[in-house]
Design a protein around this motif. Structure first.
Motif, PDB file in Angstrom:
ATOM      1  N   ILE A   4     -56.352 -54.099  54.310  1.00  0.00           N
ATOM      2  CA  ILE A   4     -57.004 -53.230  55.293  1.00  0.00           C
ATOM      3  C   ILE A   4     -58.407 -52.864  54.814  1.00  0.00           C
ATOM      4  N   SER A   5     -58.517 -52.519  53.548  1.00  0.00           N
ATOM      5  CA  SER A   5     -59.803 -52.090  53.009  1.00  0.00           C
ATOM      6  C   SER A   5     -60.837 -53.203  53.026  1.00  0.00           C
ATOM      7  N   ARG A   6     -60.422 -54.415  52.759  1.00  0.00           N
ATOM      8  CA  ARG A   6     -61.374 -55.532  52.736  1.00  0.00           C
ATOM      9  C   ARG A   6     -61.799 -55.953  54.139  1.00  0.00           C
ATOM     10  N   SER A   7     -61.125 -55.463  55.163  1.00  0.00           N
ATOM     11  CA  SER A   7     -61.432 -55.841  56.545  1.00  0.00           C
ATOM     12  C   SER A   7     -62.261 -54.794  57.273  1.00  0.00           C
ATOM     13  N   TRP A   8     -62.846 -53.852  56.551  1.00  0.00           N
ATOM     14  CA  TRP A   8     -63.618 -52.785  57.202  1.00  0.00           C
ATOM     15  C   TRP A   8     -64.733 -53.353  58.071  1.00  0.00           C
ATOM     16  N   MET A 163     -65.128 -47.085  66.636  1.00  0.00           N
ATOM     17  CA  MET A 163     -64.820 -48.203  65.732  1.00  0.00           C
ATOM     18  C   MET A 163     -65.755 -48.225  64.518  1.00  0.00           C
ATOM     19  N   ILE A 164     -67.034 -47.896  64.716  1.00  0.00           N
ATOM     20  CA  ILE A 164     -67.964 -47.846  63.582  1.00  0.00           C
ATOM     21  C   ILE A 164     -67.564 -46.725  62.631  1.00  0.00           C
ATOM     22  N   ALA A 165     -67.208 -45.563  63.182  1.00  0.00           N
ATOM     23  CA  ALA A 165     -66.755 -44.451  62.332  1.00  0.00           C
ATOM     24  C   ALA A 165     -65.514 -44.850  61.546  1.00  0.00           C
ATOM     25  N   LEU A 166     -64.592 -45.539  62.197  1.00  0.00           N
ATOM     26  CA  LEU A 166     -63.385 -46.001  61.502  1.00  0.00           C
ATOM     27  C   LEU A 166     -63.752 -46.985  60.401  1.00  0.00           C
ATOM     28  N   SER A 167     -64.658 -47.928  60.688  1.00  0.00           N
ATOM     29  CA  SER A 167     -65.031 -48.922  59.677  1.00  0.00           C
ATOM     30  C   SER A 167     -65.643 -48.257  58.454  1.00  0.00           C
ATOM     31  N   LEU A 168     -66.484 -47.245  58.681  1.00  0.00           N
ATOM     32  CA  LEU A 168     -67.102 -46.550  57.549  1.00  0.00           C
ATOM     33  C   LEU A 168     -66.064 -45.755  56.771  1.00  0.00           C
ATOM     34  N   ARG A 169     -65.117 -45.198  57.466  1.00  0.00           N
ATOM     35  CA  ARG A 169     -64.038 -44.459  56.789  1.00  0.00           C
ATOM     36  C   ARG A 169     -63.210 -45.403  55.914  1.00  0.00           C
ATOM     37  N   LYS A 171     -64.206 -48.308  54.746  1.00  0.00           N
ATOM     38  CA  LYS A 171     -65.067 -48.767  53.658  1.00  0.00           C
ATOM     39  C   LYS A 171     -65.164 -47.702  52.573  1.00  0.00           C
ATOM     40  N   ASN A 172     -65.345 -46.446  52.950  1.00  0.00           N
ATOM     41  CA  ASN A 172     -65.416 -45.363  51.966  1.00  0.00           C
ATOM     42  C   ASN A 172     -64.108 -45.223  51.209  1.00  0.00           C
ATOM     43  N   PHE A 173     -62.991 -45.466  51.881  1.00  0.00           N
ATOM     44  CA  PHE A 173     -61.702 -45.430  51.199  1.00  0.00           C
ATOM     45  C   PHE A 173     -61.655 -46.514  50.136  1.00  0.00           C
ATOM     46  N   THR A 174     -62.227 -47.684  50.463  1.00  0.00           N
ATOM     47  CA  THR A 174     -62.281 -48.789  49.513  1.00  0.00           C
ATOM     48  C   THR A 174     -63.037 -48.361  48.268  1.00  0.00           C
ATOM     49  N   SER A 175     -64.180 -47.699  48.449  1.00  0.00           N
ATOM     50  CA  SER A 175     -64.992 -47.259  47.315  1.00  0.00           C
ATOM     51  C   SER A 175     -64.248 -46.236  46.468  1.00  0.00           C
ATOM     52  N   ARG A 176     -63.613 -45.259  47.114  1.00  0.00           N
ATOM     53  CA  ARG A 176     -62.891 -44.215  46.382  1.00  0.00           C
ATOM     54  C   ARG A 176     -61.682 -44.767  45.660  1.00  0.00           C
ATOM     55  N   ALA A 177     -61.036 -45.766  46.256  1.00  0.00           N
ATOM     56  CA  ALA A 177     -59.810 -46.308  45.653  1.00  0.00           C
ATOM     57  C   ALA A 177     -60.126 -47.343  44.588  1.00  0.00           C
ATOM     58  N   GLY A 178     -61.395 -47.745  44.464  1.00  0.00           N
ATOM     59  CA  GLY A 178     -61.780 -48.738  43.467  1.00  0.00           C
ATOM     60  C   GLY A 178     -61.324 -50.144  43.816  1.00  0.00           C
ATOM     61  N   ILE A 179     -61.144 -50.425  45.117  1.00  0.00           N
ATOM     62  CA  ILE A 179     -60.718 -51.746  45.567  1.00  0.00           C
ATOM     63  C   ILE A 179     -61.965 -52.618  45.721  1.00  0.00           C
TER      64      ILE A 179
END
Length: 180
Positions: A4-8, A163-169, A171-179
């Protein structure tokens, strides 16, 4: 979670395509049905293709809904190109049923996504907007093409923002999770 995170960026592309589609629909409301059919066809194919791609990348949780919605989006776009002479009412029903079904699919996928990411609600908002849009078209099918163009344009812009807000959310989850 990594899938999911890689598909932002797929969500970002869907959002950007929706906003471009919305701006075009609002900018030229007096153009013929053919132009509206082309705008809708391109958007439906881009949106459907990104949903298909995401459906094949994600786990079993939301895969079926994304794939079905993606196939219907691509088919709706193809129908728009194959029969450009459709009347405004026929196009209205195609768009309405597609919006309702894809909205329900997005609400279901959003609810399932909430199980993975806390407080995730933008996917559900986009789905609710899509269902409301489709139902409004079904309730008032006699609306003129100009009104339909404005309604489609406003919906597409609001949906694109969600959809843009969701994508940024995501993506930010990816950064916080270290993925990666």
């Amino acid at each position: 979670m990594g899938d999911i995170s890689r598909s932002w960026w797929l969500l970002l592309i869907r959002g950007l395509a929706a906003i471009v589609f919305g701006i075009l629909a609002l900018s030229w409301p007096g153009l013929t049905l053919l132009v509206l059919v082309v705008f809708f066809g391109v958007y439906a194919i881009v949106s459907g293709a990104s949903e298909l791609f995401a459906g094949f990348r994600h786990g079993a949780r939301s895969r079926a809904w994304l794939i079905i919605s993606g196939i219907l989006g691509v088919l709706a776009g193809i129908v728009a190109f194959v029969w450009p002479g459709l009347t405004a009412v026929a196009l209205l029903y195609i768009i309405a049923f597609w919006a309702v079904f894809s909205g329900v699919a997005e609400i279901v996928a959003g609810v399932q996504l909430r199980k993975v990411i806390d407080n995730e609600w933008m996917f559900i908002v986009g789905g609710v907007l899509s269902v409301i849009f489709g139902v409004l078209l079904l309730i008032w099918p006699g609306a003129g093409l100009l009104g339909l163009a404005w309604l489609i344009g406003v919906f597409a812009i609001l949906y694109g923002i969600a959809m843009i807000a969701l994508s940024l959310r995501v993506k930010n989850f990816t950064s916080r999770a270290g993925i990666p």
